[in-house]
Design an enzyme around this catalytic site. Structure first.
Site, PDB file in Angstrom:
ATOM      1  N   ARG A 165     -15.663 -13.429  -7.035  1.00  0.00           N
ATOM      2  CA  ARG A 165     -16.094 -14.408  -8.475  1.00  0.00           C
ATOM      3  C   ARG A 165     -16.548 -15.856  -7.595  1.00  0.00           C
ATOM      4  NH1 ARG A 165     -10.545 -15.586 -11.691  1.00  0.00           N
ATOM      5  NH2 ARG A 165      -9.912 -15.431  -9.321  1.00  0.00           N
ATOM      6  N   HIS A 172       6.641   2.255   3.550  1.00  0.00           N
ATOM      7  CA  HIS A 172       6.442   2.384   5.672  1.00  0.00           C
ATOM      8  C   HIS A 172       7.808   2.956   6.221  1.00  0.00           C
ATOM      9  CE1 HIS A 172       2.867  -1.077   5.094  1.00  0.00           C
ATOM     10  NE2 HIS A 172       4.153  -1.451   5.310  1.00  0.00           N
ATOM     11  N   LYS A 223      -1.383  -0.665  -1.312  1.00  0.00           N
ATOM     12  CA  LYS A 223      -0.220  -0.777  -1.420  1.00  0.00           C
ATOM     13  C   LYS A 223       0.343  -2.431  -2.389  1.00  0.00           C
ATOM     14  CE  LYS A 223       2.902  -2.917   2.111  1.00  0.00           C
ATOM     15  NZ  LYS A 223       3.353  -3.614   1.248  1.00  0.00           N
TER      16      LYS A 223
END
Length: 510
Positions: free
Chosen positions: A64, A263, A171
């Protein structure tokens, strides 16, 4: 289809540069965020500096900010000079900057995506990117649908026999099983499964890949890598810092979702899996999936898990506040900053061997490791006093920051009749190899650009991880007992020690 690109200057015997990306453009959404500034942009420069990106590579930022392309390039240069792993070379930067572009817009702005399509067409035509485009979604999952819908609407997800379009997802892969499945449906609206790359940066670390080399390149370890010799396995990811400025993300997510679901369960799968036929993506995925599918559900969450929340205390030589005093955290927050879980694998190799996974913030030091602790010898022909300082043999794979492997075993103390103490045999990456390990994101971004998938979790792995963790999270959410407090600078709550003590074990102190 991967378009090969051969560097005529590369020595075929140079194993450090086995693959070079072909012509392509990398579009980065969320390019103004911390991850991009601190990790992704420096990694791209380091790849260019190592000769892994072709002249026909372009980087397109989408955000933006009311930036010109020169202002965006200046921002990239600042990140590179502050964070790059390799030395700055102006000739490398001058080649890279020729392919840098910026598109201003929001995720629901159709005109901005039309400009993005025009920008990519211009790069394909004039910069030689060849119609190959990768889209890095370093953005909140709630924005995925808007971005993917726009990319699809403007024809940017289309491929041909000679071109590709890929998407990179950071993630978290959802916040529970239902949301993970919904996220997969959203991504599938624009991209085929083979074009989706889920980034778990731990899997890009050299030391994680060395776990595979350690097991499968050496006859030394395989005979003891099973329930007959291993008493238990400890997988630890500890941080000595708090949440810093991440309250907006972290509060409500917590340690289990943030670290264990991805993880640590991936490290467990790599540790416990059977030998694959090859290291091709489908072979690795199949072996990891078998392990995750064999995880026994946590039957007694109260007994087999622990959760905590850091309190004020001394950490790193300074007095720090507790989690509830962090900026942006609700004073009544029940988010855990420490989580530990005991799991078992129902297969022949690991039956009866507990795996303990723990992660936490404001612990004494930053460390990630996988430790296989061996069973005691069946008979010791020594007196009790000879071996009173002898512990269990252990094989420890150190993931970060002191990368290497340690073997702990007993040896005779000099100048004694037969006193046995623990000693360690140590391998360290830093002192054993002349080259430094690349950052995980360098390896993973390159893998995306060449279309190599072994190090990326697949959808079924994500879902199996959530199937294990969802009942734990549901139990914690329904519990009226808040997370147990632990002082900053300590190794977590007392309940975590009890988790191992019930089995007759204690946590390692890395």
């Amino acid at each position: 289809m991967t378009v090969p690109f051969d560097n005529p200057l590369r020595d075929p015997a140079d194993h450090r540069l086995p693959r070079i990306a072909g012509p392509c453009a990398l579009v980065m959404f969320g390019v103004t965020g911390d991850l991009a500034r601190k990790k992704l942009l420096p990694a791209i420069y380091d790849m260019a500096n190592r000769g892994l990106l072709p002249p026909g590579f372009a980087l397109v930022g989408f955000a933006r900010r009311d930036w010109t392309e020169n202002e965006f390039a200046a921002s990239v240069l600042e990140s590179v000079k502050q964070r790059a792993r390799t030395p700055f070379r102006d000739e490398v930067w001058q080649q890279l900057v020729q392919g840098i572009r910026f598109v201003r817009g929001t995720f629901d702005d159709g005109e901005a995506f039309a400009r993005l399509a025009d920008t990519l067409a211009e790069l394909d035509r004039d910069h030689g990117t060849g119609g190959n485009h990768a889209f890095y979604l370093s953005i909140p999952p709630k924005d995925f649908e808007s971005v993917i819908t726009q990319l699809t609407t403007h024809g940017l997800t289309q491929t041909s026999p000679d071109t590709w379009s890929r998407v990179i997802i950071e993630k978290p892969f959802g916040h529970d099983l239902a949301s993970a499945i919904e996220l997969e449906r959203t991504v599938a609206k624009g991209f085929e499964p083979n074009s989706v790359f889920r980034i778990d940066h731990y899997l890009g670390k050299e030391t994680v890949q060395n776990m595979l080399a350690l097991r499968f390149a050496n006859q030394l370890f395989e005979p003891i890598w099973n329930r007959a010799y291993v008493s238990h396995v400890q997988i630890t990811q500890a941080e000595d810092i708090g949440i810093e400025s991440r309250a907006g993300y972290y509060d409500g997510v917590g340690a289990a979702r943030d670290v264990i679901q991805n993880h640590l369960l991936q490290l467990l799968a790599l540790t416990a899996m059977e030998e694959p036929t090859s290291f091709a993506a489908d072979q690795l995925r199949d072996e990891k999936r078998k392990v995750l599918a064999a995880l026994r559900p946590v039957a007694d969450v109260r007994r087999d898990t622990a959760r905590g929340q850091y309190l004020g205390g001394w950490a790193g030589g300074e007095l720090v506040g507790g989690y509830l005093q962090e900026d942006g955290v609700s004073p009544t927050s029940g988010t855990e900053t420490y989580a530990a879980i005991r799991v078992e694998i129902d297969n022949r190799r690991w039956a009866g061997v507990p795996f303990y996974l723990r992660t936490g913030k404001r612990l004494p030091r930053r460390v990630t490791e996988v430790a296989l602790v061996l069973r005691p010898a069946p008979h010791l022909p020594f007196t009790h006093t000879d071996v009173e300082q002898l512990g269990s043999n252990a094989l420890v794979m150190r993931i970060q920051p002191d990368e290497g492997v340690t073997i702990r075993f007993g040896a005779k103390v000099p100048a004694t009749l037969m006193e046995i103490r623990d000693v360690t045999m140590d391998f360290a990456y830093g002192s054993s190899f002349a080259v430094t390990s690349p950052e995980a994101y360098e390896r993973l971004i390159l893998d995306v650009l060449v279309g190599d998938k072994p190090l990326f979790p697949q959808a079924d792995e994500v879902e199996l991880s959530w199937r294990l963790l969802d009942p734990v999270l549901d139990y914690w959410a329904a519990s009226e007992t808040p997370p147990e407090g632990y002082a900053s600078g300590t190794w977590g709550p007392a309940s975590a020690n009890e988790l191992l003590a019930r089995d007759g074990f204690t946590w390692r102190r890395p």
